[in-house]
Design an enzyme around this catalytic site. Structure first.
Site, mmCIF file in Angstrom:
data_model
loop_
_atom_site.group_PDB
_atom_site.id
_atom_site.type_symbol
_atom_site.label_atom_id
_atom_site.label_comp_id
_atom_site.label_asym_id
_atom_site.label_seq_id
_atom_site.Cartn_x
_atom_site.Cartn_y
_atom_site.Cartn_z
ATOM 1 N N ASP A 262 0.690 2.292 3.845
ATOM 2 C CA ASP A 262 0.035 3.842 3.027
ATOM 3 C C ASP A 262 0.478 5.139 3.536
ATOM 4 O OD1 ASP A 262 -2.696 5.294 2.006
ATOM 5 O OD2 ASP A 262 -2.843 5.259 4.143
ATOM 6 N N ASN B 79 -4.081 6.493 -7.215
ATOM 7 C CA ASN B 79 -5.295 8.001 -7.267
ATOM 8 C C ASN B 79 -4.135 9.113 -7.572
ATOM 9 O OD1 ASN B 79 -3.410 7.721 -4.740
ATOM 10 N ND2 ASN B 79 -4.694 9.076 -3.550
ATOM 11 N N HIS C 233 -5.435 -0.254 5.562
ATOM 12 C CA HIS C 233 -5.269 0.323 6.915
ATOM 13 C C HIS C 233 -6.164 0.158 8.116
ATOM 14 C CE1 HIS C 233 -7.590 3.151 4.215
ATOM 15 N NE2 HIS C 233 -6.465 3.432 3.464
ATOM 16 N N HIS D 11 0.962 -1.620 -0.164
ATOM 17 C CA HIS D 11 0.042 0.138 -0.056
ATOM 18 C C HIS D 11 1.016 1.642 0.050
ATOM 19 C CE1 HIS D 11 -3.625 1.109 0.966
ATOM 20 N NE2 HIS D 11 -3.314 2.536 0.619
ATOM 21 N N LEU E 108 2.915 6.458 -4.874
ATOM 22 C CA LEU E 108 4.241 6.800 -6.333
ATOM 23 C C LEU E 108 3.827 8.014 -6.281
ATOM 24 C CD1 LEU E 108 5.640 3.328 -7.230
ATOM 25 C CD2 LEU E 108 6.230 4.358 -5.156
HETATM 26 O O1 DOR Z 1 -3.659 9.406 5.052
HETATM 27 C C1 DOR Z 1 -4.307 8.923 3.521
HETATM 28 N N1 DOR Z 1 -3.378 9.448 2.001
HETATM 29 N N2 DOR Z 1 -5.298 8.530 3.293
HETATM 30 C C2 DOR Z 1 -6.031 7.825 2.033
HETATM 31 O O2 DOR Z 1 -6.801 7.286 1.826
HETATM 32 C C3 DOR Z 1 -4.686 8.558 1.253
HETATM 33 C C4 DOR Z 1 -3.880 9.709 0.797
HETATM 34 C C5 DOR Z 1 -3.494 9.815 0.053
HETATM 35 O O3 DOR Z 1 -3.797 9.139 -1.772
HETATM 36 O O4 DOR Z 1 -2.701 10.796 -0.127
HETATM 37 ZN ZN ZN Z 2 -6.725 4.648 2.092
#
Ligand code: DOR
Ligand code: ZN
Length: 437
Positions: free
Chosen positions: A311, A97, A235, A63, A66
């Site tokens: 994450d 994303n 997460h 997770h 990048l």
């Molecule tokens: O803290 C987070 N940052 N949670 C997410 O679900 C997305 C991520 C991000 O892309 O910055």
């Molecule tokens: Zn997330």
């Protein structure tokens, strides 16, 4: 092809039932042999591994954000994979994303091209569930799989509706892809920015209850049962969500889950101290209260938790240096994960080192159906060398990541990374550990 022998050190390879003193022979990009006193021919390079160091199958972070394409000011595939190998990871799976969203073969191929150019950690792209991550219609999942995606998710957001989740679960089973879910019931989350509880109230921050996560997890686990699809809960932060996963597992649903280091180390007490309103403790899901943090530790100990993932969510300094309400969610995690795992899980007696290797290597490789997780003969020579007793002072300024948004800056931890090998090649060596490569 050159041969290299890693001599000395403790091999921890739970997939093959090994934990002890063994030599590891690497032939080209593969593991040739693991054994005691492996004989070598004249051309073999011998690397003495100091005793006390650990040789394990390469760590895999399933997770990671990048940010490329589209947000290269936060991170690129090159800086993100440099951060990964410095953190002991030989492979990362990256979230869709980006901008544009990874919902088509063009973006997937672009990421893989950048990863090949960087030539550090392996990169496994994760595709979007819905076109543009808009939650309206399914993306071309067959095309994404064909291009190299190993899972699908709308991470950053939950999968918008129960029907879309149902269709995603049904469709992905044909391609043997897991659906990774960012669990968040959006009406309950609202415009919350921190865990709903004492500390958010005291600081006047809008809250997000743990149920915003667990209600969505219950929806998705129920749908996994209905469809026989495979769901992975990303997460996890709330104790109720862990209970939901346990419930699903006892019923035979095909569900797995992950926890981040920040959710098993920190609590929402950090909202007020040592720095009040520090945007480096703003992440989604939020840091929760002590009972939740302790539940995550219990889940790691009793086997309910399958994976530790970071994450890793880099954000630029200028974006984070604003009012708490307006800052983006997320912290970097690749370069602090191993130290936090050693310090808070191994040295504190929560779990064994072999269990850490399961959480960081064996299980992510199994869930994503990617190579690794094992030092079997013939396997790719993706190897992490860990230093359990190394004294580490976290330094945000010295990180390889392009971003420095970490709440752990200055922390002193016991345990770290000595070196990282990908395909038999040393891609990272820690200058604070004496290994002669
Ligand atoms: O803290 C987070 N940052 N949670 C997410 O679900 C997305 C991520 C991000 O892309 O910055
Ligand atoms: Zn997330």
């Amino acid at each position: 092809m050159t041969k290299t022998l890693l001599k000395g050190g403790r091999v921890v390879d739970p997939a093959n039932g090994r934990d002890g003193a063994f030599d590891v022979l690497i032939d080209g990009d593969r593991i040739a042999r693991v054994g005691r006193d492996v004989p070598v021919d004249a051309g073999t390079k011998v690397i003495e591994i100091p005793s006390g160091l650990v040789i394990c199958p390469g760590l895999i972070d399933m997770h990671v954000h990048l940010r490329e394409p589209g947000q290269e000011h936060k991170e690129t595939v090159a800086t993100g994979t440099a951060s990964a190998v410095a953190g002991g990871f030989t492979a990362v799976a990256c979230m869709p994303n980006t901008n544009p969203v990874n919902d088509n073969a063009g973006v997937t191929e672009y990421i893989l091209k950048k990863a090949a150019e960087a030539n550090l950690a392996r990169v496994y792209p994760i595709g979007a569930v819905s076109r543009g991550q808009k939650g309206e219609e399914l993306a071309d999942i067959a095309e994404l799989k064909q291009a190299g995606c190993v899972a699908v998710t709308d991470d950053g957001h939950p999968i918008a509706t129960a029907m879309l989740m149902r269709r995603a679960l049904e469709y992905t089973t044909m391609f043997h892809l897991p659906v990774i879910e960012h669990c968040e019931e959006q009406t309950l989350k609202g415009d919350g920015v921190a865990h709903e509880g004492f500390h958010a109230s005291a600081l006047g921050l809008r809250g997000i209850p743990g149920e915003a996560e667990s209600i969505m997890a219950l929806r998705d686990i129920s749908l996994a049962e209905l469809t026989r699809g495979v769901v992975h809960i990303a997460h996890m932060s709330a104790r109720q969500t862990l209970d939901a996963v346990r419930w699903g597992k006892t019923r035979g649903a095909r569900v797995t889950c992950e926890v981040t280091p920040h959710h098993f180390v920190l609590t929402d007490e950090m909202l007020g101290a040592p720095i009040a309103y520090d945007t480096n403790v703003k992440m989604n899901p939020p840091l929760r209260e002590t009972a939740d943090r302790d539940a995550m530790l219990a889940g790691i100990k009793d086997g309910s938790v399958d994976v530790i993932a970071t994450d890793h969510a880099p954000h630029h300094y200028d974006e984070k240096r604003v009012e708490f309400d307006r800052a983006p969610f997320g912290i970097v995690g690749l370069e602090t994960c191993v130290s936090l795992c050693f310090d808070r899980l191994v040295h504190s007696g929560v779990v064994s080192l072999a269990r850490i290797v399961e959480l960081l290597s064996v299980n992510p490789s199994r869930i994503l159906n990617v190579p690794g997780g094992s030092l079997a003969e013939g396997a790719p020579a993706d190897i992490s060398i860990l230093a359990p007793d190394l004294r580490v002072t976290v330094s945000a300024a010295r990180m390889k990541s392009k971003s420095r948004n970490t709440p752990f800056d200055g922390w002193q931890l016991r345990g770290g990374v000595a070196a990282t090998f990908v395909g038999g090649r040393a891609v990272f060596v820690n200058e604070n550990v004496s290994i002669d490569l």
